[in-house]
Each structure stands twice: as C-alpha cells, then as structure tokens.
Write a protein that holds these residues in place. Structure first.
Motif, PDB file in Angstrom:
ATOM      1  N   GLU A 102       0.741  -1.288  -0.075  1.00  0.00           N
ATOM      2  CA  GLU A 102      -0.148  -0.124   0.083  1.00  0.00           C
ATOM      3  C   GLU A 102       0.766   1.142  -0.050  1.00  0.00           C
ATOM      4  OE1 GLU A 102      -3.662   1.880   2.559  1.00  0.00           O
ATOM      5  OE2 GLU A 102      -2.543   0.346   3.233  1.00  0.00           O
ATOM      6  N   ALA A 103       1.962   1.271   0.702  1.00  0.00           N
ATOM      7  CA  ALA A 103       2.991   2.207   1.025  1.00  0.00           C
ATOM      8  C   ALA A 103       3.496   2.551  -0.682  1.00  0.00           C
ATOM      9  CB  ALA A 103       3.961   2.124   1.935  1.00  0.00           C
ATOM     10  N   ASP A 104       3.779   1.430  -1.220  1.00  0.00           N
ATOM     11  CA  ASP A 104       4.299   1.646  -2.571  1.00  0.00           C
ATOM     12  C   ASP A 104       3.358   1.233  -3.597  1.00  0.00           C
ATOM     13  OD1 ASP A 104       6.345   1.838  -4.535  1.00  0.00           O
ATOM     14  OD2 ASP A 104       6.744  -0.273  -4.741  1.00  0.00           O
ATOM     15  N   VAL A 128       5.029  15.997  -3.279  1.00  0.00           N
ATOM     16  CA  VAL A 128       5.202  16.775  -2.082  1.00  0.00           C
ATOM     17  C   VAL A 128       6.398  15.876  -1.341  1.00  0.00           C
ATOM     18  CG1 VAL A 128       4.395  17.527   0.204  1.00  0.00           C
ATOM     19  CG2 VAL A 128       3.403  18.322  -1.959  1.00  0.00           C
ATOM     20  N   GLN A 129       6.020  14.515  -1.021  1.00  0.00           N
ATOM     21  CA  GLN A 129       6.827  13.754  -0.322  1.00  0.00           C
ATOM     22  C   GLN A 129       8.090  13.211  -0.884  1.00  0.00           C
ATOM     23  OE1 GLN A 129       4.189  10.638   0.823  1.00  0.00           O
ATOM     24  NE2 GLN A 129       2.695  12.180   1.269  1.00  0.00           N
ATOM     25  N   ARG A 169       1.813   9.046   9.030  1.00  0.00           N
ATOM     26  CA  ARG A 169       2.946  10.105   9.149  1.00  0.00           C
ATOM     27  C   ARG A 169       3.134  10.989   8.183  1.00  0.00           C
ATOM     28  NH1 ARG A 169       7.339   5.262  10.443  1.00  0.00           N
ATOM     29  NH2 ARG A 169       6.355   4.430  12.364  1.00  0.00           N
ATOM     30  N   GLN A 170       2.392  11.153   7.000  1.00  0.00           N
ATOM     31  CA  GLN A 170       2.479  11.948   5.957  1.00  0.00           C
ATOM     32  C   GLN A 170       1.407  12.950   5.893  1.00  0.00           C
ATOM     33  OE1 GLN A 170       3.193   8.730   4.966  1.00  0.00           O
ATOM     34  NE2 GLN A 170       5.346   9.028   5.655  1.00  0.00           N
ATOM     35  N   PRO A 201       3.823  17.407   6.852  1.00  0.00           N
ATOM     36  CA  PRO A 201       4.938  17.248   8.012  1.00  0.00           C
ATOM     37  C   PRO A 201       6.298  17.743   7.613  1.00  0.00           C
ATOM     38  CG  PRO A 201       3.614  15.393   7.973  1.00  0.00           C
ATOM     39  CD  PRO A 201       3.124  16.255   6.595  1.00  0.00           C
ATOM     40  N   ASN A 202       6.484  17.663   6.449  1.00  0.00           N
ATOM     41  CA  ASN A 202       8.119  18.109   5.671  1.00  0.00           C
ATOM     42  C   ASN A 202       8.012  19.727   5.532  1.00  0.00           C
ATOM     43  OD1 ASN A 202       6.753  18.460   3.383  1.00  0.00           O
ATOM     44  ND2 ASN A 202       7.997  17.185   2.585  1.00  0.00           N
ATOM     45  N   GLY A 203       6.902  20.229   5.753  1.00  0.00           N
ATOM     46  CA  GLY A 203       6.878  21.849   5.828  1.00  0.00           C
ATOM     47  C   GLY A 203       6.265  22.472   4.363  1.00  0.00           C
ATOM     48  N   THR A 204       6.088  21.400   3.694  1.00  0.00           N
ATOM     49  CA  THR A 204       5.478  21.999   2.373  1.00  0.00           C
ATOM     50  C   THR A 204       4.057  22.548   2.495  1.00  0.00           C
ATOM     51  OG1 THR A 204       6.728  20.506   0.814  1.00  0.00           O
ATOM     52  CG2 THR A 204       4.861  21.222  -0.144  1.00  0.00           C
TER      53      THR A 204
END
Length: 422
Positions: free
Chosen positions: A15-17, A58-59, A100-101, A115-118
């Motif tokens: 699912e993540a990929d 974005v990620q 987490r994203q 979460p990464n600030g974008t």
C-alpha cells in the motif's frame, strides 16, 4: 490472487508503494512534460490520480518526477469544491496520505501543511486574480472544463509556477469543448491520459456503470461524462447534436419502404477507405427513420458488398442504393456477384457533399428525420460537415450513405413506394 498470499506487513508495504497497484491510466506519464492532462469520465479515478500525484510529489516519492519546492497550488472550480473534493474528499489529499505524511488543514488560511513543511495553498478558479503574487513548484487543477474563468485562471497560474527545478501542472477534468482544453491538447509540452468510467468500475458501486451505460451510452452526454470524450459541434455545421438527440425515437413496424445506401470507397481494391453502409425507412406519415449504420472499414469489394447485402436481408429492404461515381458499373457487378437477385438502384453525385447534404439537413430541421438508435460515428460526421468539408480529417463515408438513403426515400420525386406490412 497474488495479494491474498501477502502477510499484513507485506500488504502495508504494498500500500505504501502504491503505484504498481494503481490503474495504469492514473500513473504519471513518462517524459519531460510540463502539464499532465487527465481526461476522464465520472468516477474514472481522476481525483485519486490528482491527489496521489501531488501528495507523492510533495513527499519526494521516486515515482513522481518534479519538484514541489516547498509550495504547491490546489485549484478547484470554487473554494468550496476544492476543499470538499481535493482536500477533504474520500479520494482527496488528506485521505491518500499515510498517517505519518498526512497534512494538517488550516481553514482560516486555506492551507494544507505537510509534515515536511511543504505548504499547499487552495484557490478558486472563480477568482483568477487571487493567484497574483504567489509562486509554486507544482499545481493540481481539478475540473478545469467547469471553471468560470478557465483561460484567465490557467494563464495566471503559469506565471506563478517559478519555484524549484522542474515546475509542473496536473489538470484533471471531465472534458468539454472549451478553448483551454483545445490549447492544452495542442501544446507539445502536455502529456495526455484518457480514462473512462468503465476503467474504474471495480472501485464503484455495483450496478452503477451498467445503469448509466444503459441510460446514457452512446449519447452525447454519455460520451462526455462516461467516456471522457470532447464532443464538439462546428458553428457552421449542417447538423447540431441537440437536434439529433431531441428527434431520436423508435421506428414503427409498418414502414412503407426500407433502403440500404452504399457509398463505396474510391479504390476498387479496398483497404484504403471505409465503405459507408446506412439503412433508413420511410413511415406511413412520410417520416424517415435511420435504422442502422453498418459502415465497414478498409474493406475489399467482396467484404463491403457482403455486409450491405446482409443488412438488406436482415431488414427485408426494398433495394440497395449505391453511388457509382467512382466505380461505375463495377459497383453493381460486385453486389450482383454476391447475390444477383438483389435490386440495385445506381445514383450519381452531380454536386458537392455540402450541397447534396443540405436538403437532407433541412428535413432534420423540420422534424421529418429521426434516428432509431445511437450512431455515434455517423453523428460525429454529421456534426463535423461544414461548407469547407469535414473537420474530422477523413471522408464522411457514413454521412454520404445516409444522404443517399434519405434522398431516395424523401427527396426523389420519382419514388413511388409500396406499402409494407399491409
């Protein structure tokens, strides 16, 4: 099934990929495109594709080329649409992100923050000036064919795509024949993906696609909303789609005459063009009904003659009407080579296609011709014929056959039809 054999951790990894398991038409095209234009029917997975693309970009997911550069634009038909569908919808940006994203939504600022600030800034296409002064590395635009100011909003966005190393747009929409879509399709920097509602039926409610196809299949609305086609009328065309649609009805059983019209290809050897084969009938009240389009592509003389005779027999027609401008006596000879008993009425064109079709189009305008079925490719040719010829880029063979059929039934003064079924 392969997935059923995976353990829970393996399923989570799959699912993540996600790209290998997403529909192929929802995956980003290869190459150095600036705009990815995804045209699709209702429920074709356009929103999911757009959200996955922007989220992956974005990620920094390796599956998505581009550079978000810390700020992206999210543009919907209205602000409410953008929020409800693109941000908070079932297939929107918050739904497709993993725990987490997942970005945070700040309604007061109309911003998503990952979460990464974008930062993802939400805009309405009803206010093109709202984009002025902004700058982004990427943008996702949804339902651009419905935008109130499509050209102005798109142009303003292009001035804003100036961050990062590889600014890109994605536009997802059910198409309509608007100038912006035509311009994007003509742009060499646009990569185009097309998807139909049927392509995504496994993710839709049971029976949804079957019901809509039964109700709208083959109609202008169905071809646009289900198949994702751009259906366009020429302003100077002899026929309009709304006129054809409004006059559609079943043919009566007691038709006075039925003819099968044939417009043979210019080459006697076939294989170079289509052979138009259209059947029509004349009702007791003088109304013409188009009954069938059995046009055959790239056919040899034997193949098109066999197809025409098969339709003649299936409808118990009175005769085959065949244009003989190109083949002369050869046309009759070919048909009689398959069945010598079939009556053939030879017709010869003495005027151009437009002049020959104009009286037939007038009969449609007067409500004297209707279609007993849906003949998408024939109707495309009808609505593409203008004074300078067809805008489809090929000979309107189906239309030629239609014109000959209606001429024979309704416009030929010498025609004395027998009464059928009495």
């Amino acid at each position: 099934m392969f997935l059923s054999r995976l353990s829970l951790p393996e399923l989570r990894q799959a699912e993540a990929d996600w790209p290998p398991f997403l529909g192929s038409k929802q995956r980003p095209p290869l190459g150095g495109w600036r705009t990815w234009l995804m045209l699709g029917g209702r429920g074709a997975g356009k929103t999911m594709a757009g959200a996955r693309w922007l989220s992956g970009l974005v990620q920094g997911d390796r599956h998505f080329p581009g550079d978000a550069a810390g700020r992206v634009a999210i543009i919907g038909e209205t602000y409410a649409d953008a929020r409800a569908v693109m941000v908070e919808g079932e297939s929107g940006l918050m739904a497709v992100a993993g725990p987490r994203q997942r970005p945070l939504w700040n309604a007061s600022k109309r911003e998503l923050v990952w979460p990464n600030g974008t930062i993802g800034q939400v805009f309405s296409a009803a206010d093109p000036e709202g984009l002025r002064g902004s700058q982004f590395g990427a943008a996702w635009c949804d339902e651009i064919a419905k935008w109130e100011h499509p050209g102005e909003t798109w142009d303003m966005l292009q001035f804003c795509l100036r961050l990062g190393t590889d600014p890109r747009n994605m536009a997802t929409t059910t198409p309509k024949p608007i100038k912006l879509l035509k311009d994007l399709l003509d742009d060499p920097q646009t990569a185009v993906t097309r998807a139909t509602t049927h392509d995504n039926r496994v993710h839709l409610a049971p029976g949804f696609v079957d019901y809509l196809v039964k109700r709208y299949g083959g109609t202008r609305l169905g071809r646009q909303e289900l198949d994702g086609e751009i259906i366009e009328d020429r302003e100077d065309a002899l026929w309009r789609r709304d006129l054809i649609e409004a006059s559609r009805r079943d043919a009566p059983k007691d038709l006075r005459r039925i003819v099968v019209a044939v417009d043979p290809p210019a080459s006697a050897h076939g294989g170079s063009a289509a052979c138009g084969i259209v059947a029509a009938g004349l009702a007791l009240d003088g109304h013409c009904h188009v009954l069938a389009d059995r046009t055959i592509e790239c056919a040899s003389p034997l193949q098109w003659a066999t197809a025409a005779i098969a339709l003649y027999e299936a409808l118990d027609a009175d005769c085959i009407v065949a244009e003989v401008n190109q083949g002369g006596d050869m046309v009759k000879t070919v048909i009689h080579g398959v069945d010598p008993a079939v009556p053939v009425r030879a017709v010869r064109a003495s005027r151009g296609k437009w002049l020959r079709a104009e009286p037939v189009a007038l009969l449609y305008e007067r409500g004297l011709v209707s279609h007993a079925g849906r003949f998408a490719r024939l109707e495309d040719e009808m609505c593409a014929l203008g004074p300078d010829g067809s805008s489809l880029g090929h000979s309107p063979d189906r239309l030629d056959a239609l014109v000959w059929a209606v001429w024979e039934l309704a416009l030929k003064e010498s025609a004395q039809p027998r009464i059928r079924g009495l």
